[in-house]
Design a protein around this motif. Structure first.
Motif, PDB file in Angstrom:
ATOM      1  N   THR A   1     165.722 -19.423 -64.893  1.00  0.00           N
ATOM      2  CA  THR A   1     164.278 -19.453 -65.123  1.00  0.00           C
ATOM      3  C   THR A   1     163.765 -18.222 -65.869  1.00  0.00           C
ATOM      4  N   VAL A   2     162.591 -18.407 -66.440  1.00  0.00           N
ATOM      5  CA  VAL A   2     161.875 -17.318 -67.093  1.00  0.00           C
ATOM      6  C   VAL A   2     161.631 -16.205 -66.083  1.00  0.00           C
ATOM      7  N   PHE A   3     161.258 -16.616 -64.863  1.00  0.00           N
ATOM      8  CA  PHE A   3     160.986 -15.652 -63.807  1.00  0.00           C
ATOM      9  C   PHE A   3     162.189 -14.728 -63.570  1.00  0.00           C
TER      10      PHE A   3
ATOM     11  N   ARG B   1     164.774 -14.089 -65.480  1.00  0.00           N
ATOM     12  CA  ARG B   1     165.043 -13.289 -66.667  1.00  0.00           C
ATOM     13  C   ARG B   1     164.149 -12.054 -66.702  1.00  0.00           C
ATOM     14  N   LEU B   2     162.858 -12.256 -66.431  1.00  0.00           N
ATOM     15  CA  LEU B   2     161.929 -11.145 -66.544  1.00  0.00           C
ATOM     16  C   LEU B   2     162.030 -10.184 -65.354  1.00  0.00           C
TER      17      LEU B   2
ATOM     18  N   SER C   1     164.737  -7.982 -66.307  1.00  0.00           N
ATOM     19  CA  SER C   1     164.278  -7.120 -67.397  1.00  0.00           C
ATOM     20  C   SER C   1     163.407  -5.981 -66.865  1.00  0.00           C
TER      21      SER C   1
ATOM     22  N   SER D   1     165.642  -3.430 -65.243  1.00  0.00           N
ATOM     23  CA  SER D   1     166.466  -2.560 -66.095  1.00  0.00           C
ATOM     24  C   SER D   1     165.620  -1.666 -66.989  1.00  0.00           C
TER      25      SER D   1
ATOM     26  N   THR E   1     159.737  -3.586 -70.943  1.00  0.00           N
ATOM     27  CA  THR E   1     159.249  -4.929 -70.629  1.00  0.00           C
ATOM     28  C   THR E   1     157.738  -4.989 -70.812  1.00  0.00           C
TER      29      THR E   1
ATOM     30  N   ILE F   1     154.679  -8.219 -71.526  1.00  0.00           N
ATOM     31  CA  ILE F   1     154.845  -9.010 -70.314  1.00  0.00           C
ATOM     32  C   ILE F   1     153.892  -8.475 -69.243  1.00  0.00           C
TER      33      ILE F   1
ATOM     34  N   VAL G   1     153.869  -7.441 -66.277  1.00  0.00           N
ATOM     35  CA  VAL G   1     154.859  -6.999 -65.302  1.00  0.00           C
ATOM     36  C   VAL G   1     154.334  -7.149 -63.868  1.00  0.00           C
TER      37      VAL G   1
END
Lengths: 344, 498
Positions: free
Chosen positions: A210-212, A214-215, A218, A221, A226, A231, A233
């Motif tokens: 999912t997009v969730f 992945r982000l 991100s 890290s 991000t 995004i 955040v």
């Protein structure tokens, strides 16, 4: 413009040359490097298997089907909470409120069953956990309170609230279906284990697909980059605490099905076990690194340790010491692994 | 004859492939004030860090009072009597002024702090320099100018033979500068040698006995402030040839794409007006700290501003979060690629799509196939050299990393892009490729705002350039007016006129 310390530059070039190995020079399928890399990659699993072997050598009561179902049953609440916590830790946060949330959910469910019925009580319980998670999430994401402090506060609040509404007494649950669920089996496995399977599948899906997911990785890290990518955040940081709260609710309910009571003193100190499981599973508390499968293995490792020590009749106080030592060893192994993989 | 206080011969310093200093030569006589001038990134700060033991040199000799030295740590440098006042303030804000001044020796050799004596000694020191500061005050409560004075006092608390000041007046007002200069002259009279690093040429004429011009890590020439003019210095600072790295400029279109009107962010930038037309590459030049990056922060929703508005395609836009900027088709290629531009540990493909994951997902689920097709296309479009699309961004070279950041914004469909130092840490080949991409974007009718400290880049790339100084737009240059000399003379703050 040229003020980066030299150390950083050299690691960068190392990585570049590492990736730049010509295709023709690819090592053969079972070369030493590949085996080492594979072992490092699966170190959590290897530690787990090693522990199973050691346990077998220590006591013949370990390798019985009964004991295995027992371990699995014990492992369910820890596994579910650890999976929720993994997402928090992936963002670089922490959730100390998990044990308290389990307790208040168990109390809320026990108190709600007579009025709202089993189904209604379960919904209320899940909502309660998620709501407390949302409070932590809002404090961290929108009020920018350090996760440690925010969830420490929510931990005390939830524990206190649980004691207030239960008047400090365990609340007995008189619902046969509910209590049976905790001890019943289906297709040879404890029914609660299927809940863990479902949670595992959902977590894996969130993490991988999912997009969730992945982000979240991100943000863990590199939160700044991000944010620079446009995004929001905050939303994702808010979301992970909600997930953790929901997972605690599930775990709290399952714990109550085993004992048949809603207890305000359930799962005291559980946050440490859960953090330990995630970290033993190789996740980095700095965020960005961690895996769903290894987190489950981490929870299993902790459960097996307890189980074996119980079988060997090691007293509870000693168990704590041993557990602490094993956690340190697991984390040391992880950092050793990081150093090895950055060298090669 | 007495040997010079400082002799630097052929000092070199590399960072990876970047040459910060390639041939640095300097001789400073004892008891003089010597100015070092040069553009941003010319190597001044690197030299300072070598003298203070933060970096070690790769080659060359440094002699202090005729004795060869090789500092490995800041302590060694301090023992030899080198004192430094850094450009960025390095005080601990929660400690008192006195504590900050004596931070490295609070107990005077014992483990207990003698407050009375420390406060008294700090008070004496401050008074002897004419700084009206109470040593018991919390350092963080002082204004920046007063903090600077504490910083100077701190560096002089020990016996100092050589004092290095890096842009000491950047935060000072005119009377405070006068006070500082009085103190510097007094120190000079006591035999202290002072290295004075500054952009402000008029100050240098007031205080310096000698000037050394640095460019691209090489000492260009020594000038005598009594005989040379400001123009001589500027010419020496920037006089290099323009390389033909830049494609031919095509005329921009008439319609304005993005406008900033009366933008004010208190204490940082004031009443900024600028316009970027469709197909136009606009430069934002100026020294570090002149407010360029601060404008970018406002455009991209990182900072609040008190007054002013931004207009895109004729419509007022409000940007309170970077996500708002992205939604308006505004992209930022930030200054610091490693920390801000890309998530280095994540995959190249994931970095390219992260700002618009909606395009490769359905109901929040990422469609791997779509993502691969899309990123493959972006990769070909920008000619990114990579192993696998799933490799982490850190496996790429600087130029290719920068292209990944660009790919991210192209994927979003941004039509206004802000570049903050787009070619920093990028080799020449990749540089020219990035210039070509910027031109191609302009050709497509996009608007581009390029913040750069490299004057040849600003001149070679941009149709029009705004020059910033002290938080203001000091001037606007276009076409034939674009020259390094014109930009520099606008960029250097005219503070002493006040």
């Amino acid at each position: 413009m040229t003020n980066q310390p030299q150390g950083k530059e050299t690691t960068m070039t190392e990585i570049v040359s590492d990736q730049g190995v010509p295709v023709g020079a690819q090592p053969s399928r079972w070369s030493r490097e590949r085996v080492v890399a594979l072992l490092l990659d699966q170190s959590t699993l290897i530690v787990f298997v090693a522990m199973l072997v050691i346990a077998m050598l220590l006591t013949d009561r370990f390798y019985t089907f009964e004991n295995f179902t027992n371990i699995m049953r014990q492992c369910v609440p820890l596994g579910v909470v650890s999976l929720g916590l993994l997402f928090v830790i992936l963002t670089g946060g922490i959730d100390l409120s998990v044990g308290s949330l389990m307790a208040i959910v168990s109390v809320v469910v026990a108190l709600s069953i007579p009025t709202y019925g089993l189904f209604g009580a379960l919904i209320i319980g899940l909502l309660t956990g998620t709501l407390f998670g949302a409070i932590s999430g809002a404090l961290v994401a929108y009020f920018r309170i350090a996760p440690f402090i925010a969830t420490l506060a929510v931990m005390t609040i939830a524990r206190g609230a649980g004691l207030i509404i239960s008047k400090g007494q365990p609340e007995f649950i008189n619902d046969e279906g509910f209590n049976d669920f905790g001890i019943a089996s289906f297709l040879g496995l404890p029914t609660t284990v299927y809940v863990l399977f479902i949670c595992f599948a959902v977590a894996l899906f969130l993490y991988k697909k999912t997009v969730f997911g992945r982000l979240v990785i991100s943000i863990g890290s590199n939160e700044i980059a991000t944010r620079f990518a446009g995004i929001r955040v905050e939303r994702y940081k808010f979301g992970v605490y909600m997930i953790s709260g929901f997972a605690c609710a599930v775990a709290g309910i399952i714990a109550s099905t085993r004992t048949g009571v809603g207890s305000p003193i359930l799962a005291i100190g559980f946050e440490l076990d859960a953090i330990a499981a995630v970290v033993v599973g190789g996740a980095s508390l700095a965020g960005g690194r961690g895996r769903v499968f290894n987190t489950i293995i981490g929870a299993l490792i902790l459960s097996v340790i307890s189980n074996v020590m119980n079988l060997l009749n090691i007293p509870g106080y000693h168990q704590q010491v041993v557990k602490g030592v094993i956690i340190v060893l697991a984390v040391l192994l992880e950092s050793l692994k990081l150093r090895l993989s950055s060298r090669s | 004859m007495q040997s010079p206080a400082i002799v630097i011969e052929g000092v070199k310093k590399h960072f990876g492939g970047v040459r910060a200093l390639s041939d640095f030569n300097l001789t400073v006589e004892k008891g003089t004030i010597h100015a070092i001038v040069g553009e941003n990134g010319a190597g001044k700060s690197t030299l300072m860090k070598i003298l203070s033991g933060i970096y070690t040199r790769d080659a060359g000799r440094i002699l202090l009072d005729g004795e060869e030295v090789h500092f490995e740590t800041p302590q060694q440098s301090r023992e030899k009597g080198v004192g430094i006042v850094h450009q960025e303030l390095a005080l601990s804000p929660d400690l008192s002024v006195a504590e900050n001044i004596f931070l490295d020796d609070l107990g005077r050799g014992t483990p207990l702090v003698d407050w009375t004596s420390i406060n008294a000694r700090a008070g004496q020191l401050l008074k002897s320099f004419g700084f009206p500061i109470d040593p018991r005050r919390r350092a963080g409560d002082l204004t920046v100018a007063y903090q600077q004075m504490v910083e100077i006092t701190k560096s002089l608390a020990k016996e100092v033979n050589i004092l290095i000041l890096d842009e000491p007046t950047a935060v000072l007002t005119a009377p405070e500068i006068d006070l500082l200069f009085d103190n510097l002259r007094r120190l000079k009279a006591k035999g202290v040698t002072i290295l004075y690093i500054s952009h402000r040429l008029e100050e240098i004429f007031r205080i310096a006995d000698g000037i050394t011009v640095v460019k691209d890590g090489v000492t260009i020439c020594d000038l005598d402030p009594k005989t040379c003019s400001e123009n001589d210095i500027i010419t020496a600072m920037v006089g290099r040839e323009l390389k033909s790295l830049f494609p031919e400029k095509l005329p921009p279109r008439e319609e304005p794409l993005f406008e900033i009107r009366h933008l004010t962010r208190r204490g940082v930038i004031e009443d900024i007006n600028l316009t970027v037309h469709k197909g136009e590459i606009v430069g934002l030049a100026g020294l570090i700290g002149s407010g360029r990056t601060e404008i970018a922060e406002c455009i991209f929703g990182f900072a609040r501003y008190q007054h002013g508005e931004m207009v895109k395609n004729g419509r007022k836009v409000s940007v309170a979060h970077p996500a708002d900027a992205v939604a308006q088709g505004i992209g930022l290629v930030p200054e610091n690629r490693k920390e801000q531009g890309a998530v280095l540990a994540m995959g190249i493909d994931a970095n390219m799509t992260m700002s618009r994951l909606g395009g490769v997902s359905r109901f929040g689920v990422i469609r791997h196939g779509h993502e691969q097709t899309l990123t493959q296309k972006l990769r070909e479009q920008l000619r990114i050299k990579l192993g696998k699309l799933g490799d982490p961004v850190m496996s790429l070279s600087g130029g290719n990393q920068q292209k990944v950041v660009l790919a991210k914004w192209l994927n979003v469909g941004c039509d206004f892009l802000v570049f903050d130092e787009p070619t920093r840490g990028v080799d020449v080949g990749a540089k020219s490729e990035i210039y070509n991409i910027i031109h191609r974007l302009a050709e497509e009718g996009k608007g581009l705002l390029v913040i750069s400290s490299e004057l040849p880049e600003v001149i070679g790339l941009c149709h029009r350039v705004y020059v910033m100084a002290d938080g203001h737009v000091a001037g606007e240059l276009a076409g034939d007016e674009l020259s390094e000399e014109r930009i520099m003379s606008l960029a250097i703050p005219k503070r002493s006129i006040q």
